[in-house]
Scaffold this motif. Structure first.
Motif, PDB file in Angstrom:
ATOM      1  N   LYS A 111      -3.658   4.414  -4.633  1.00 40.68           N
ATOM      2  CA  LYS A 111      -2.916   3.151  -4.560  1.00 40.68           C
ATOM      3  C   LYS A 111      -1.415   3.390  -4.654  1.00 40.68           C
ATOM      4  O   LYS A 111      -0.632   2.791  -3.907  1.00 40.68           O
ATOM      5  N   LEU A 112      -1.000   4.267  -5.559  1.00 43.67           N
ATOM      6  CA  LEU A 112       0.425   4.570  -5.704  1.00 43.67           C
ATOM      7  C   LEU A 112       0.986   5.224  -4.435  1.00 43.67           C
ATOM      8  O   LEU A 112       2.090   4.901  -3.997  1.00 43.67           O
ATOM      9  N   ILE A 113       0.232   6.111  -3.862  1.00 39.45           N
ATOM     10  CA  ILE A 113       0.674   6.806  -2.646  1.00 39.45           C
ATOM     11  C   ILE A 113       0.785   5.833  -1.478  1.00 39.45           C
ATOM     12  O   ILE A 113       1.742   5.876  -0.699  1.00 39.45           O
ATOM     13  N   ALA A 114      -0.172   4.931  -1.363  1.00 39.65           N
ATOM     14  CA  ALA A 114      -0.134   3.940  -0.284  1.00 39.65           C
ATOM     15  C   ALA A 114       1.094   3.038  -0.395  1.00 39.65           C
ATOM     16  O   ALA A 114       1.651   2.604   0.622  1.00 39.65           O
ATOM     17  N   LYS A 115       1.553   2.768  -1.611  1.00 45.24           N
ATOM     18  CA  LYS A 115       2.754   1.947  -1.815  1.00 45.24           C
ATOM     19  C   LYS A 115       4.036   2.734  -1.545  1.00 45.24           C
ATOM     20  O   LYS A 115       5.029   2.174  -1.111  1.00 45.24           O
ATOM     21  N   GLN A 116       4.021   4.040  -1.822  1.00 46.08           N
ATOM     22  CA  GLN A 116       5.228   4.865  -1.765  1.00 46.08           C
ATOM     23  C   GLN A 116       5.499   5.464  -0.382  1.00 46.08           C
ATOM     24  O   GLN A 116       6.646   5.591   0.025  1.00 46.08           O
ATOM     25  N   PHE A 117       4.448   5.850   0.328  1.00 40.40           N
ATOM     26  CA  PHE A 117       4.619   6.613   1.566  1.00 40.40           C
ATOM     27  C   PHE A 117       3.990   5.885   2.746  1.00 40.40           C
ATOM     28  O   PHE A 117       2.967   5.231   2.614  1.00 40.40           O
ATOM     29  N   ASP A 118       4.614   6.058   3.912  1.00 35.55           N
ATOM     30  CA  ASP A 118       4.027   5.472   5.114  1.00 35.55           C
ATOM     31  C   ASP A 118       3.030   6.453   5.727  1.00 35.55           C
ATOM     32  O   ASP A 118       2.936   7.614   5.320  1.00 35.55           O
ATOM     33  N   LEU A 119       2.290   5.977   6.702  1.00 35.84           N
ATOM     34  CA  LEU A 119       1.225   6.770   7.312  1.00 35.84           C
ATOM     35  C   LEU A 119       1.773   8.044   7.961  1.00 35.84           C
ATOM     36  O   LEU A 119       1.137   9.104   7.899  1.00 35.84           O
ATOM     37  N   ALA A 120       2.963   7.971   8.538  1.00 30.24           N
ATOM     38  CA  ALA A 120       3.561   9.155   9.173  1.00 30.24           C
ATOM     39  C   ALA A 120       3.812  10.260   8.138  1.00 30.24           C
ATOM     40  O   ALA A 120       3.556  11.436   8.403  1.00 30.24           O
ATOM     41  N   GLN A 121       4.301   9.903   6.954  1.00 33.51           N
ATOM     42  CA  GLN A 121       4.539  10.892   5.900  1.00 33.51           C
ATOM     43  C   GLN A 121       3.220  11.489   5.407  1.00 33.51           C
ATOM     44  O   GLN A 121       3.120  12.699   5.177  1.00 33.51           O
ATOM     45  N   ILE A 122       2.224  10.641   5.244  1.00 39.49           N
ATOM     46  CA  ILE A 122       0.915  11.101   4.786  1.00 39.49           C
ATOM     47  C   ILE A 122       0.316  12.074   5.800  1.00 39.49           C
ATOM     48  O   ILE A 122      -0.197  13.136   5.438  1.00 39.49           O
ATOM     49  N   ARG A 123       0.420  11.750   7.067  1.00 42.39           N
ATOM     50  CA  ARG A 123      -0.117  12.634   8.114  1.00 42.39           C
ATOM     51  C   ARG A 123       0.691  13.918   8.234  1.00 42.39           C
ATOM     52  O   ARG A 123       0.133  14.988   8.438  1.00 42.39           O
ATOM     53  N   LYS A 124       2.005  13.816   8.139  1.00 41.60           N
ATOM     54  CA  LYS A 124       2.875  14.995   8.254  1.00 41.60           C
ATOM     55  C   LYS A 124       2.484  16.060   7.237  1.00 41.60           C
ATOM     56  O   LYS A 124       2.504  17.249   7.533  1.00 41.60           O
ATOM     57  N   HIS A 125       2.121  15.649   6.036  1.00 38.35           N
ATOM     58  CA  HIS A 125       1.783  16.583   4.967  1.00 38.35           C
ATOM     59  C   HIS A 125       0.276  16.743   4.765  1.00 38.35           C
ATOM     60  O   HIS A 125      -0.137  17.374   3.787  1.00 38.35           O
ATOM     61  N   HIS A 126      -0.501  16.169   5.667  1.00 42.19           N
ATOM     62  CA  HIS A 126      -1.966  16.245   5.542  1.00 42.19           C
ATOM     63  C   HIS A 126      -2.372  15.942   4.104  1.00 42.19           C
ATOM     64  O   HIS A 126      -3.198  16.643   3.503  1.00 42.19           O
ATOM     65  N   LEU A 127      -1.773  14.919   3.564  1.00 44.61           N
ATOM     66  CA  LEU A 127      -1.949  14.552   2.155  1.00 44.61           C
ATOM     67  C   LEU A 127      -3.381  14.100   1.900  1.00 44.61           C
ATOM     68  O   LEU A 127      -3.883  13.179   2.545  1.00 44.61           O
ATOM     69  N   LEU A 128      -4.033  14.776   0.987  1.00 46.38           N
ATOM     70  CA  LEU A 128      -5.406  14.450   0.608  1.00 46.38           C
ATOM     71  C   LEU A 128      -5.463  14.286  -0.896  1.00 46.38           C
ATOM     72  O   LEU A 128      -4.959  15.135  -1.642  1.00 46.38           O
ATOM     73  N   VAL A 129      -6.045  13.197  -1.351  1.00 43.25           N
ATOM     74  CA  VAL A 129      -6.246  12.925  -2.762  1.00 43.25           C
ATOM     75  C   VAL A 129      -7.746  12.808  -2.979  1.00 43.25           C
ATOM     76  O   VAL A 129      -8.421  12.082  -2.259  1.00 43.25           O
ATOM     77  N   GLY A 130      -8.269  13.520  -3.963  1.00 46.57           N
ATOM     78  CA  GLY A 130      -9.703  13.421  -4.197  1.00 46.57           C
ATOM     79  C   GLY A 130     -10.152  14.205  -5.407  1.00 46.57           C
ATOM     80  O   GLY A 130      -9.363  14.850  -6.100  1.00 46.57           O
ATOM     81  N   THR A 131     -11.451  14.138  -5.649  1.00 39.29           N
ATOM     82  CA  THR A 131     -12.075  14.924  -6.706  1.00 39.29           C
ATOM     83  C   THR A 131     -12.310  16.334  -6.164  1.00 39.29           C
ATOM     84  O   THR A 131     -12.044  16.613  -4.994  1.00 39.29           O
ATOM     85  N   ALA A 132     -12.822  17.209  -6.996  1.00 41.20           N
ATOM     86  CA  ALA A 132     -13.088  18.584  -6.563  1.00 41.20           C
ATOM     87  C   ALA A 132     -13.984  18.619  -5.333  1.00 41.20           C
ATOM     88  O   ALA A 132     -13.807  19.454  -4.452  1.00 41.20           O
ATOM     89  N   HIS A 133     -14.899  17.690  -5.248  1.00 37.06           N
ATOM     90  CA  HIS A 133     -15.835  17.674  -4.120  1.00 37.06           C
ATOM     91  C   HIS A 133     -15.118  17.410  -2.799  1.00 37.06           C
ATOM     92  O   HIS A 133     -15.515  17.940  -1.761  1.00 37.06           O
TER      93      HIS A 133
END
Length: 172
Positions: A111-133
């Protein structure tokens, strides 16, 4: 119905290419009896930052199950990382992963990332948030780890993050 005819048909994949040698050394000793061959070479005087940095943050998980103080500190680090590479083209930017063993912390960070960064930034850094799985087999150039537990944490969360399978995926 495929199956192995004998154990001789089984191959242990012993080459490790992803992690810095200092990080995979622990997993190699603790989980693989030293059988991994670390294939990533690094010059003795490499300009790379240390492969592991620990940042202590005061904070506790609240009734909603996330640690807001730790999430805020992590977001500060993430903003600095992304800003430092603002002028780089997408193909040259670092891929970034954020791992937390606790689902509530992952949801809060998303939720914090969605508020802070746009989709282009998320894609540029292949940003992934998740559990170990989510990271099983999904490597990133930079990994941020949010354990989300506080000093007053109960035993259940501590036992969960100490599970060898969760820990082994999280650290290298």
């Amino acid at each position: 119905d495929a199956h192995l005819a004998s154990q001789r048909d089984l191959t242990f994949l012993d080459e490790h290419h992803r992690s810095e040698p200092e990080l995979i050394a622990f997993s190699n000793a603790a989980f693989y009896d030293g059988r991994l061959r670390v294939m990533k070479w690094r010059a003795e005087h490499s300009p790379n930052p240390p492969p592991l940095r620990f940042v202590a943050v005061d904070g506790d998980r609240r009734a909603r199950g996330h640690n807001a103080a730790e999430a805020g500190a992590l977001m500060g680090e993430l903003i600095q990382l992304i800003e430092a590479e603002r002028t780089l083209p997408a193909g040259a930017a670092s891929s970034i992963g954020i791992l937390s063993p606790l689902r509530h912390q992952v949801d809060h960070l998303e939720k914090l990332i969605a508020k802070q960064f746009d989709l282009a930034q998320i894609r540029k850094h292949h940003l992934l948030v998740g559990t170990a799985h989510a990271f099983q087999g999904a490597e990133r150039d930079i990994m941020l780890l949010s354990l989300a537990i506080g000093a007053e944490e109960g035993g259940g969360a501590l036992r969960f993050i100490s599970r060898p399978d969760v820990f082994n995926v999280a650290i290298p």
